[in-house]
Every structure is written in C-alpha cells, then in structure tokens.
Design a protein around this motif. Sequence first.
Motif, PDB file in Angstrom:
ATOM      1  N   ALA A  29       0.898  -1.322  -0.069  1.00 48.04           N
ATOM      2  CA  ALA A  29      -0.118   0.026   0.010  1.00 48.04           C
ATOM      3  C   ALA A  29       1.051   1.199   0.091  1.00 48.04           C
ATOM      4  O   ALA A  29       1.910   1.214   0.636  1.00 48.04           O
ATOM      5  N   ILE A  30       0.447   2.076  -0.637  1.00 50.05           N
ATOM      6  CA  ILE A  30       1.194   3.626  -0.652  1.00 50.05           C
ATOM      7  C   ILE A  30       0.573   4.663  -0.166  1.00 50.05           C
ATOM      8  O   ILE A  30      -0.738   4.880  -0.308  1.00 50.05           O
ATOM      9  N   ASP A  31       1.273   5.563   0.310  1.00 47.34           N
ATOM     10  CA  ASP A  31       0.618   6.878   0.814  1.00 47.34           C
ATOM     11  C   ASP A  31       1.041   7.818   0.021  1.00 47.34           C
ATOM     12  O   ASP A  31       2.081   8.487  -0.117  1.00 47.34           O
ATOM     13  N   PRO A  32       0.060   8.349  -0.776  1.00 50.02           N
ATOM     14  CA  PRO A  32       0.464   9.578  -1.784  1.00 50.02           C
ATOM     15  C   PRO A  32       0.622  10.969  -0.955  1.00 50.02           C
ATOM     16  O   PRO A  32       0.556  12.258  -1.551  1.00 50.02           O
ATOM     17  N   GLY A  33       0.356  10.741   0.199  1.00 46.50           N
ATOM     18  CA  GLY A  33       0.482  12.025   1.090  1.00 46.50           C
ATOM     19  C   GLY A  33      -0.988  12.407   1.773  1.00 46.50           C
ATOM     20  O   GLY A  33      -1.061  13.641   2.469  1.00 46.50           O
ATOM     21  N   ASN A  34      -2.069  11.705   1.863  1.00 47.70           N
ATOM     22  CA  ASN A  34      -3.440  12.030   2.233  1.00 47.70           C
ATOM     23  C   ASN A  34      -3.771  10.776   3.427  1.00 47.70           C
ATOM     24  O   ASN A  34      -4.961  10.951   3.866  1.00 47.70           O
ATOM     25  N   SER A  35      -3.159   9.700   3.617  1.00 49.68           N
ATOM     26  CA  SER A  35      -3.486   9.029   4.697  1.00 49.68           C
ATOM     27  C   SER A  35      -3.503   9.102   5.999  1.00 49.68           C
ATOM     28  O   SER A  35      -2.524   9.972   6.167  1.00 49.68           O
ATOM     29  N   PRO A  36      -4.622   8.889   6.811  1.00 50.39           N
ATOM     30  CA  PRO A  36      -4.483   9.658   8.159  1.00 50.39           C
ATOM     31  C   PRO A  36      -3.467   9.178   9.056  1.00 50.39           C
ATOM     32  O   PRO A  36      -3.288  10.192   9.846  1.00 50.39           O
ATOM     33  N   ASP A  37      -3.128   7.839   8.917  1.00 50.74           N
ATOM     34  CA  ASP A  37      -1.984   7.606   9.764  1.00 50.74           C
ATOM     35  C   ASP A  37      -0.998   6.356   9.530  1.00 50.74           C
ATOM     36  O   ASP A  37      -1.638   5.954   8.434  1.00 50.74           O
ATOM     37  N   LEU A  38      -0.040   5.682  10.083  1.00 49.69           N
ATOM     38  CA  LEU A  38       0.311   4.650   9.731  1.00 49.69           C
ATOM     39  C   LEU A  38      -0.374   3.351   9.825  1.00 49.69           C
ATOM     40  O   LEU A  38      -0.227   2.349   9.059  1.00 49.69           O
ATOM     41  N   ASP A  39      -1.186   3.227  10.803  1.00 47.86           N
ATOM     42  CA  ASP A  39      -1.887   2.342  11.151  1.00 47.86           C
ATOM     43  C   ASP A  39      -2.993   2.050  10.026  1.00 47.86           C
ATOM     44  O   ASP A  39      -3.297   0.754   9.465  1.00 47.86           O
ATOM     45  N   ARG A  40      -3.212   3.187   9.394  1.00 43.53           N
ATOM     46  CA  ARG A  40      -4.488   2.851   8.242  1.00 43.53           C
ATOM     47  C   ARG A  40      -3.718   2.494   7.099  1.00 43.53           C
ATOM     48  O   ARG A  40      -4.141   1.493   6.222  1.00 43.53           O
ATOM     49  N   LEU A  41      -2.270   2.791   6.821  1.00 43.97           N
ATOM     50  CA  LEU A  41      -1.572   2.360   5.698  1.00 43.97           C
ATOM     51  C   LEU A  41      -1.206   0.849   5.609  1.00 43.97           C
ATOM     52  O   LEU A  41      -1.273   0.251   5.014  1.00 43.97           O
ATOM     53  N   LEU A  42      -0.698   0.374   7.101  1.00 44.55           N
ATOM     54  CA  LEU A  42      -0.692  -1.088   7.378  1.00 44.55           C
ATOM     55  C   LEU A  42      -1.869  -1.749   7.025  1.00 44.55           C
ATOM     56  O   LEU A  42      -1.687  -2.882   6.602  1.00 44.55           O
ATOM     57  N   GLU A  43      -2.800  -1.362   7.635  1.00 42.04           N
ATOM     58  CA  GLU A  43      -4.146  -2.050   7.178  1.00 42.04           C
ATOM     59  C   GLU A  43      -4.522  -2.299   5.855  1.00 42.04           C
ATOM     60  O   GLU A  43      -4.615  -3.324   5.469  1.00 42.04           O
ATOM     61  N   ARG A  44      -4.145  -1.515   4.904  1.00 38.99           N
ATOM     62  CA  ARG A  44      -4.412  -1.412   3.742  1.00 38.99           C
ATOM     63  C   ARG A  44      -3.495  -2.411   3.084  1.00 38.99           C
ATOM     64  O   ARG A  44      -3.811  -3.449   2.157  1.00 38.99           O
ATOM     65  N   ALA A  45      -2.206  -2.481   3.438  1.00 40.30           N
ATOM     66  CA  ALA A  45      -1.062  -3.401   2.939  1.00 40.30           C
ATOM     67  C   ALA A  45      -1.431  -4.752   3.595  1.00 40.30           C
ATOM     68  O   ALA A  45      -1.237  -5.940   3.006  1.00 40.30           O
ATOM     69  N   ASP A  46      -2.214  -4.795   4.931  1.00 41.04           N
ATOM     70  CA  ASP A  46      -2.454  -6.172   5.272  1.00 41.04           C
ATOM     71  C   ASP A  46      -3.708  -6.867   4.480  1.00 41.04           C
ATOM     72  O   ASP A  46      -3.614  -8.009   4.269  1.00 41.04           O
TER      73      ASP A  46
END
Length: 386
Positions: free
Chosen positions: A345-362
């Motif tokens: 999962a990639i954060d283009p600069g608008n993901s709320p936090d790291l937990d959400r980014l990891l959740e998408r990768a999961d």
Amino acid sequence: MTTTAVNIPLLLLMASMAIAAGLLMSAANQPSPIREAQRVWALGLVAGPLGLALLRLGGLLEAGLLQAAAKTIMTAGFSFPLIALALISGASIRWRALLPVVLVLAASMIFLLRFPEAPMRTGLLSLVCSLTCMLAAQHAWHCVSRVETPYGRIVAFIFACGAAVLLARALMLFPMTGVDNGLTEMLLAAAVLIPALATVSFVLVCGDRMLMQLKLIASTDELTGSQSRRAFLENGRRQLNEARTRNLHTAALIIDVDDFKLVNDRFGHGVGDQALKKIASALRNQLREGDGFGRLGGEEFAVLLTGVNEAEALATAHRLREAVAGLRFSSDNISVPLRVSVGVAIDPGNSPDLDRLLERADLAMYSAKRNGRDQVAVSPCFEAAR
C-alpha cells in the motif's frame, strides 16, 4: 625519605580499596560489558595508589627492583580506566591499552640493569601516564555520543586535568637539575587520585550505557534481530511524518510466510525459528539502510519505504518475495520450502496515519494469500492511484 612519604600513599590506597570494593559489588549484578568495565576500573583504582606506596617504599629501602615493579603497577592504574572506558564506548583499543605498562616496565628494567647504583627517576613514567590519561579522556568524550551520556564530559575533563598534571611533572623532571622534589611528589600523588575522582561520573556513564542496552533490547526482536512491533510502529510514525514534511511518497509492505504452521508441525518449532531467522536476513539484505523493517509477530514482517514511487515499491516487493523463494533451507537433509505473500500500500500524502496504511497493506497481503500465495498484491487504493 621518611615513613611519612609511605603513610600518605597507604592512606590513599585504603580509600581507593574501599571505593573499589563497592564498585566490585555493584559490578556483580551488571550485564556485559558494564560488568567487565567496572571490574577493570576497580583494578585501576587500587593499582595507582598501590604503585605509589611501593614506589615510596622502594625509595626508602633503596630497592631498585621494587621501584621498577611499582612504576609498572602505577602505569596500570591509568591503563585500566582507559580499558574500562573503551569497553563502555565500544572502542576496539581494549587490551592494547596495556602497551604503556609494558613500555614502562621495559624502560625501568633497562635502567636498572645499566645503572644499578643510580636512583631511579620517574620522568618517563609521568610522560607515559600523561599520554594514557589523554587517551582515556578521548574515550570518555566518545561516550557522550556513543552512549548518549553527558557524564562522559566530566570524566574526560578529569582525565584531561590528570594528563596536564603529569605532563607538567614530566617537564619538571627531565632537566635533571633544580627539581623541587616536594612539588613533584605532590603532583604525582594528585595524579594517582584521578581515577578515584572520576569514579562517580564513570558509574553514571555505566548507568546510561545500561539504559541504552535496555532500550535496544526493548526495540529489537530477540529471534530475528529486526525491530520489534512497538519499535517499528514508533519509528514508522516518525518516518511517515518526515516523509510528508518533505513531500515524499511512503509505501508500506506486509510480508507473511506461507504455510508456516506446516513447517512448525512437520519439522518442529526449532527449525521454524531458524527459518524465520533466514527469512528476516534475506529480507533485510534487499532493503536500503533507511528503510523501516520489523517483525510484527509470528511469521509476519513489515517494511516501510520512503521516497519511492509506485513502480519502485512494487519492484522492492517482488525482490523481497524472490529473495525468500531463492533460499536454500533444509532440515535433516529434507528441503524446507519457504515462500511469502506480500501486500503493498502506498501513501500519496493523504492517509490519516501509519495504522491505516498498514491495514491497507495487510488487506492486500490477504488478497495474495487467497489468490494462491507466493505473490505480490496491491491495495485497491494503490491500484486506483495508478
């Protein structure tokens, strides 16, 4: 020379022995290398005053051999603190610090054999010990950055003062004439006290070294040597915030070992642990120095990449998968297949936090599992961004 000249060093020796005994008792409960450093420092505390007392006694008895031994022991009194500081700072000097001891012993024996009737002088002793003190001050200063302790500055200052005192004494003795013996004796006695004066600050340095070790233990996964879950998340949040500040994209990768339960059931948990070590090493070797890498738990790892575009993130994920697939791992001559599924999962600069980014990768990783394992999958948000 009167017995008073011996009594004063004996008093210094008794006081130093009391401090050394307390330090040795403390060292018994310390982890390595703090335990070894405190024991070596305690030897230095005793060696200096002991050498001074023997030097005075040798002069009183006109025993050249005893004086040579005394000068050697006194030099060790400055070399041992140098070794202790090297142990704490992680420097490689260690037992090479005993070279000044060997030098003083050799010079004393040569002088004794060539001039058996002449009184022994201590100019070279002062010069060598001055250099040793300067090296100790240097290693103490290194502790400020390597151990993250402010007390290293105090130890460095004390040993630098000792080096200045000994250098001044050496300069007074080398002209051979017009020497104020009372002043030189006082300077030598003051220099012998240097390790004792620095002991409290040295113990505080040891305390900070222990704190650094505890932080390292808490932040490191014991089995694989990668970051622990807590350390990865803490460092990852800082890494993500810094990337946003610099307007850099961040990619999160979740890596899960395929069918790892079957490995444990068939070969045992010991083999499973060795497999995880191999996998962690293979993954780490494919990452850049600044990339975040940690074990989230069990057979699941996570990677955080900053300053990468979508193609680079996918390329890294495929390299990680291929690195594990290429491992040759066996138990009892039976090949153990090791495969991983990777979610990106990639954060283009608008993901709320790291937990959400990891959740998408999961979620992407579980998609790879459902589609047959041993492959890379990307989060829907990643695909939409393309």
